[in-house]
Design an enzyme around this catalytic site. Structure first.
Site, PDB file in Angstrom:
ATOM      1  N   CYS A  46     -33.672   1.009  32.703  1.00 29.10           N
ATOM      2  CA  CYS A  46     -32.473   0.202  32.468  1.00 29.10           C
ATOM      3  C   CYS A  46     -31.630   0.104  33.735  1.00 29.10           C
ATOM      4  CB  CYS A  46     -31.664   0.786  31.312  1.00 29.10           C
ATOM      5  SG  CYS A  46     -32.583   0.776  29.756  1.00 29.10           S
ATOM      6  N   THR A  47     -31.558   1.180  34.471  1.00 28.33           N
ATOM      7  CA  THR A  47     -30.813   1.175  35.729  1.00 28.33           C
ATOM      8  C   THR A  47     -31.473   0.230  36.730  1.00 28.33           C
ATOM      9  OG1 THR A  47     -30.016   3.421  35.349  1.00 28.33           O
ATOM     10  CG2 THR A  47     -29.950   2.620  37.624  1.00 28.33           C
TER      11      THR A  47
END
Length: 152
Positions: A46-47
């Site tokens: 997600c980062t």
């Protein structure tokens, strides 16, 4: 799980962003919008995805796009995620999963042999009239901006 398809009208939604501001689909009327759903703030995939979109933010703006990130994380967790990486776009804290379910991205997943319900990493490209013009289900987290911008 019935995910929205190309040509569908994007569902009207109302949710709070990481600052507690109300965000609706109507806020983006007349603009192109990238809505990306991700499983959990501050996790590696997600980062990578969120940072790739942020690094290309000016390219999105130049092509008339706004960006909105959505997960079921709390506003505090979203706020910390945004502050840590200095994201230039809002993150919705969809804790009750109303937006997630409206777009049809909540459902059964498998990870390491276990089945559970969760958010499917999916991105919707919505045109100026609120119609979905693209759905990306096989997200390349480190090259997601290219998946969106280099298709035209």
């Amino acid at each position: 799980m019935k995910t929205l398809q190309i040509g569908d009208k994007a569902p009207e939604f109302k949710a709070l962003d990481e600052q507690g501001n109300t965000v609706t689909l109507a806020d983006y009327k007349g603009k192109k919008l990238v809505v990306f759903f991700y499983p959990k703030a501050s996790t590696p995939g997600c980062t990578a995805e969120a940072c790739d979109l942020n690094a290309n933010f000016e390219r999105f703006q130049a092509q008339g796009y706004e960006i909105l990130g959505v997960s079921a994380d709390s506003a505090k967790r979203q706020s910390n995620f945004k502050a840590k990486y200095d994201f230039k776009y809002p993150l919705l804290a969809d804790e009750d999963k109303a937006v997630i379910e409206a777009f049809g991205v909540w459902g059964p997943k498998k990870f390491m042999g276990k089945e559970y319900d969760g958010i499917h990493r999916t991105t919707f490209i919505i045109d100026e009239n609120g119609v979905i013009e693209n759905v990306i289900t096989k997200v390349k987290t480190k090259a997601h901006a290219a998946q969106i911008l280099d298709t035209e």
